[in-house]
Design a protein around this motif. Structure first.
Motif: not given
Length: 253
Positions: A125-132
């Motif tokens: 979740f955190l890695s996905n959200r960070a790149v959005l």
């Protein structure tokens, strides 16, 4: 398989693991700007030396923790600062268990449950959200999240792991629906058993199946997903080894 990822900047979390490391090598060989992320600075140093020796663009190696919101924000910021964009993320950070042999849910401590969920699901979740934000600004980007066949069917004695991998599928499906209209793709890979050091680290080397996927094969499939034409995507791909059938020879008369 031959891929051309020239000029594309791809982040790989769990770069020190079997699938993550193999994905970094495959992307580097395909000409990508590789951003390798892992908690272990020593493992990253070895990977960096290996990729630099192979030639091409030097990787950006970041010793960061996927369970830290601040670290994942820094991951995206440092990538944009170094390369100007984020074209892809492969979320491969994950752990099987924290305490030796497989055990029942009734024998699973809360700390172990929380650690597995934090690394596997919260880290995704955190890695996905960070790149959005960077991908949305570009109007294009690829996210590939590594789940497992254990996220399709729960397996006895690995309840926390299965739960976390089920969660990755649900998170990925929701995110895919949200961002596809923005030109972003979110895809998942569900590998069967993969021959990685995870088996030895978890104390279950004796339980390794005879037929296993190689980490390189999983990495090649990840690149295949990111190389698909922009108007298609594949969700929840199950990747299994081909179990060849050996015919028994009839006894001679």
């Amino acid at each position: 398989m031959q891929f051309d990822f020239s000029e594309r900047t791809i982040i790989v979390t769990g770069a020190g693991g079997g699938i993550g490391g193999a994905t970094c090598r495959a992307l580097h060989a395909a000409g990508a700007n590789v951003v390798a992320v892992d908690r272990s600075a020593d493992t990253l140093a070895a990977l960096e030396a290996e990729l630099k020796a192979a030639g091409g663009t030097a990787p950006l190696c970041l010793a960061l923790d996927v369970t830290s919101e601040a670290d994942m924000t820094a991951m995206a910021e440092k990538t944009v600062a170094a390369f100007g964009r984020i074209d892809g993320l492969v979320a491969a950070a994950g752990i099987l268990r924290t305490s030796g042999q497989p055990h029942a849910v009734s024998d699973t401590g809360f700390d172990e449950w929380r650690t597995i969920m934090d690394v596997n699901l919260t880290g995704t979740f955190l890695s996905n959200r960070a790149v959005l934000p960077a991908m949305q600004a570009q109007g294009q980007g690829d996210i590939v999240n590594i789940s497992s066949v254990s996220g399709q069917k729960g397996r006895a004695f690995d309840g926390p792991y299965s739960a976390s991998k089920f969660g990755i599928i649900g998170l990925s499906e929701s995110l895919a629906e949200e961002v596809q209209r923005l030109g972003l793709r979110v895809q998942t890979v569900l590998p069967d058993a993969v021959d990685t050091p995870l088996w030895d680290q978890s104390g279950t080397a004796a339980l390794k199946p005879q037929n296993m996927l190689t980490a390189q094969r999983v990495a090649e499939f990840v690149l295949y997903l990111m190389a698909l034409p922009r108007d298609v995507y594949i969700m929840n791909s199950v990747l299994s080894p081909l179990r060849s059938r050996v015919r028994k020879r009839k006894p001679q008369a």
